[in-house]
Write a protein that holds these residues in place. Sequence first.
Motif, mmCIF file in Angstrom:
data_model
loop_
_atom_site.group_PDB
_atom_site.id
_atom_site.type_symbol
_atom_site.label_atom_id
_atom_site.label_comp_id
_atom_site.label_asym_id
_atom_site.label_seq_id
_atom_site.Cartn_x
_atom_site.Cartn_y
_atom_site.Cartn_z
ATOM 1 N N THR A 1 -6.442 15.200 -13.988
ATOM 2 C CA THR A 1 -6.278 16.098 -15.126
ATOM 3 C C THR A 1 -7.460 17.063 -15.183
ATOM 4 N N PRO A 2 -7.221 18.371 -15.367
ATOM 5 C CA PRO A 2 -8.329 19.320 -15.459
ATOM 6 C C PRO A 2 -9.354 18.900 -16.505
ATOM 7 N N GLY A 3 -10.603 18.798 -16.080
ATOM 8 C CA GLY A 3 -11.666 18.411 -17.008
ATOM 9 C C GLY A 3 -11.786 16.921 -17.216
ATOM 10 N N GLY A 4 -10.881 16.142 -16.648
ATOM 11 C CA GLY A 4 -10.910 14.699 -16.846
ATOM 12 C C GLY A 4 -11.955 14.020 -15.974
ATOM 13 N N GLU A 5 -12.061 12.716 -16.138
ATOM 14 C CA GLU A 5 -13.033 11.945 -15.373
ATOM 15 C C GLU A 5 -12.724 12.050 -13.878
ATOM 16 N N ASP A 6 -13.791 12.218 -13.107
ATOM 17 C CA ASP A 6 -13.657 12.443 -11.671
ATOM 18 C C ASP A 6 -13.560 11.100 -10.946
ATOM 19 N N ILE A 7 -12.404 10.447 -11.044
ATOM 20 C CA ILE A 7 -12.313 9.082 -10.523
ATOM 21 C C ILE A 7 -11.766 8.997 -9.102
ATOM 22 N N TYR A 8 -11.134 10.069 -8.605
ATOM 23 C CA TYR A 8 -10.568 9.963 -7.254
ATOM 24 C C TYR A 8 -11.667 9.793 -6.212
ATOM 25 N N ARG A 9 -12.856 10.287 -6.526
ATOM 26 C CA ARG A 9 -13.958 10.166 -5.568
ATOM 27 C C ARG A 9 -14.551 8.751 -5.518
ATOM 28 N N ALA A 10 -14.018 7.850 -6.338
ATOM 29 C CA ALA A 10 -14.450 6.453 -6.270
ATOM 30 C C ALA A 10 -13.668 5.662 -5.227
ATOM 31 N N THR A 11 -12.597 6.238 -4.705
ATOM 32 C CA THR A 11 -11.789 5.548 -3.704
ATOM 33 C C THR A 11 -12.577 5.386 -2.406
ATOM 34 N N VAL A 12 -12.508 4.193 -1.822
ATOM 35 C CA VAL A 12 -13.192 3.906 -0.565
ATOM 36 C C VAL A 12 -12.156 3.625 0.520
ATOM 37 N N PHE A 13 -12.266 4.357 1.608
ATOM 38 C CA PHE A 13 -11.315 4.263 2.710
ATOM 39 C C PHE A 13 -11.911 3.512 3.903
ATOM 40 N N ARG A 14 -11.016 2.977 4.713
ATOM 41 C CA ARG A 14 -11.382 2.494 6.038
ATOM 42 C C ARG A 14 -10.284 2.932 7.005
ATOM 43 N N ARG A 15 -10.694 3.513 8.118
ATOM 44 C CA ARG A 15 -9.736 3.989 9.114
ATOM 45 C C ARG A 15 -9.105 2.816 9.856
ATOM 46 N N GLU A 16 -7.844 2.986 10.229
ATOM 47 C CA GLU A 16 -7.159 2.049 11.112
ATOM 48 C C GLU A 16 -6.373 2.875 12.128
ATOM 49 N N ASP A 17 -7.094 3.473 13.051
ATOM 50 C CA ASP A 17 -6.490 4.416 13.984
ATOM 51 C C ASP A 17 -5.392 3.780 14.821
ATOM 52 N N GLU A 18 -5.584 2.528 15.219
ATOM 53 C CA GLU A 18 -4.585 1.889 16.060
ATOM 54 C C GLU A 18 -3.246 1.744 15.343
ATOM 55 N N LYS A 19 -3.280 1.793 13.992
ATOM 56 C CA LYS A 19 -2.063 1.736 13.197
ATOM 57 C C LYS A 19 -1.659 3.112 12.670
ATOM 58 N N GLN A 20 -2.428 4.135 13.048
ATOM 59 C CA GLN A 20 -2.231 5.492 12.530
ATOM 60 C C GLN A 20 -2.236 5.485 11.003
ATOM 61 N N SER A 21 -3.171 4.732 10.440
ATOM 62 C CA SER A 21 -3.194 4.561 8.990
ATOM 63 C C SER A 21 -4.624 4.287 8.518
ATOM 64 N N TYR A 22 -4.735 3.704 7.326
ATOM 65 C CA TYR A 22 -6.017 3.451 6.682
ATOM 66 C C TYR A 22 -5.848 2.290 5.715
ATOM 67 N N GLN A 23 -6.983 1.797 5.241
ATOM 68 C CA GLN A 23 -6.981 0.819 4.157
ATOM 69 C C GLN A 23 -7.729 1.404 2.975
ATOM 70 N N ILE A 24 -7.252 1.129 1.774
ATOM 71 C CA ILE A 24 -7.987 1.438 0.555
ATOM 72 C C ILE A 24 -8.762 0.178 0.183
ATOM 73 N N LEU A 25 -10.080 0.247 0.287
ATOM 74 C CA LEU A 25 -10.906 -0.936 0.024
ATOM 75 C C LEU A 25 -11.231 -1.082 -1.449
ATOM 76 N N SER A 26 -11.296 0.018 -2.155
ATOM 77 C CA SER A 26 -11.471 -0.028 -3.606
ATOM 78 C C SER A 26 -11.044 1.311 -4.188
ATOM 79 N N SER A 27 -10.550 1.290 -5.426
ATOM 80 C CA SER A 27 -10.069 2.514 -6.046
ATOM 81 C C SER A 27 -9.934 2.330 -7.543
ATOM 82 N N LYS A 28 -10.154 3.412 -8.274
ATOM 83 C CA LYS A 28 -9.911 3.435 -9.706
ATOM 84 C C LYS A 28 -8.576 4.106 -10.031
#
Length: 511
Positions: free
Chosen positions: A473-500
């Motif tokens: 939401t415009p002006g809202g809390e900047d929570i998307y930047r709290a998401t933590v990724f891990r690559r899984e190239d062999e699966k052509q994907s990723y893991q979300i290790l933590s997120s708000k």
Amino acid sequence: MVLPLRRLFAITSPFYTLAFRSTTSMSATSMNNGDSNCNIQKIGIIGGGAAGLATARQFIKANEHNNPNSVKFEVTILESRNSVGGIWKYEEDETKTRPMYRSLRTNLPKQLMAYKELPWGSGDGSEPSYVSHSEVQQYLQDYAKEFNLLKHIRFGCTVDQLKVLQNGEKKGENGCDTWPQISLEWTDNTNNQSHKQTFDNVCLCNGHYTQPSSPKINGIDNFSGAIEHAISYDNPNKYAGKTVLCIGARASGADIAREIASVAKRVYLSDSTSDKKQDYDKVVLMPRTQSIDENGHIHFSSSSKKEAEEWTVNDVNVIIFCSGYDYSFPFINDESNLELQNILGERRIKPLYEQLWHAQYPSLSFIGLPLSVVPFPLFELQSSAVVSQLTSSGSISLPPLTERMAAAERDASSGGPSSPGRVVDTHFLGSSQWKYSRKLAKIGGVYDKDMENYIATNKAMYDRSGKERKSMTPGGEDIYRATVFRREDEKQSYQILSSKMEPVRVETTVP
């Protein structure tokens, strides 16, 4: 329209003055007339930021791998600053304008931003994925050290002039017949001395965040408050208690509006894709800014509806254009022997082949022009494609001159692959970057299963992070930047290790 001299350069000799070969490759074989010294190629790279470093690495790696034609590259990087990093080197000096502001954090996760050759982070979830500008600069410094690039950089050097040397004006050294060489003149700012050198190939890696671009607003002279561009933004405290209009609602505009809203009385965020006015506490999302009347009132309207609605505000103290940048090559001018059309406001460079090579003079390349892309990996692929044409390491060679020029004209007239029709979208790739990346990888001779897994994983992460960012939401809390990724190239994907974030649905498409 009167075109500024520095933005539209006419060619000074006809196309036929250069004896372009009908062969498609600029390989060492085609340049060699029997003298072994012809296999030494001097490479000039303008800019020591992310693009310049990636480009230097690809040339040096070719030296290490004993490429098929035994071409050896002598690489020189000319960097105007005194350190690597380009725009990621934050300037503390408040008198300087810079696109990097003090609190900026990336809007892409570092696992996606990283060069393929140098993964970023441990991958165990102990580190944030979205990082500060200082962390990006440190990563670039680490990259330069890892691949021994620093010895190739001449710091504090400002390029003043680029000139294509026509056939007959200067032949290649040792009598070699070459594609047109390019002369660079620069000033060493440490001692104010001028230098000049001829290169066999020049790569422009000077970025596109130095020339602010602002849309024309009818009646802008009627506005009595301050008018700024995002390039001068640094600290939200400057806008405490004021009402601010941010024109442009893409990543930087949304971030700046959110920051300013923490101290301002109100922030209007003008989004040209919005159909209506929407209130989000202290941030008010508005449609396109149309005009400013003689009383200083600002008018907004949506042109996407059959009967456009209009809104007017009269309490704005400051206008900030968050509207991006024009391309700028101050070292190219009417002395450059070069056709290069770069008109202010168009955000289009022509003639280019594959948004990379100058279509007439492929010994000149432009690394990093595409917009809305994952930059660092794209720089690697673009520069590997350039190197492949000098070593014959790839299986796909450049077509003849007439085909390149025709393709360049089609590209420049298309309005871009994502939303054809608008000149300013010529270099806007977005979801088309993956097709482009695969094509570059094939040209560069680096496309295999591992590369496909890498590109597909990049796409998956890009789609996910973009979906999260755009759900804010415009002006809202900047929570998307709290998401933590891990690559899984062999699966052509990723893991979300933590997120708000709440779970988001990401559309998937077949490559």
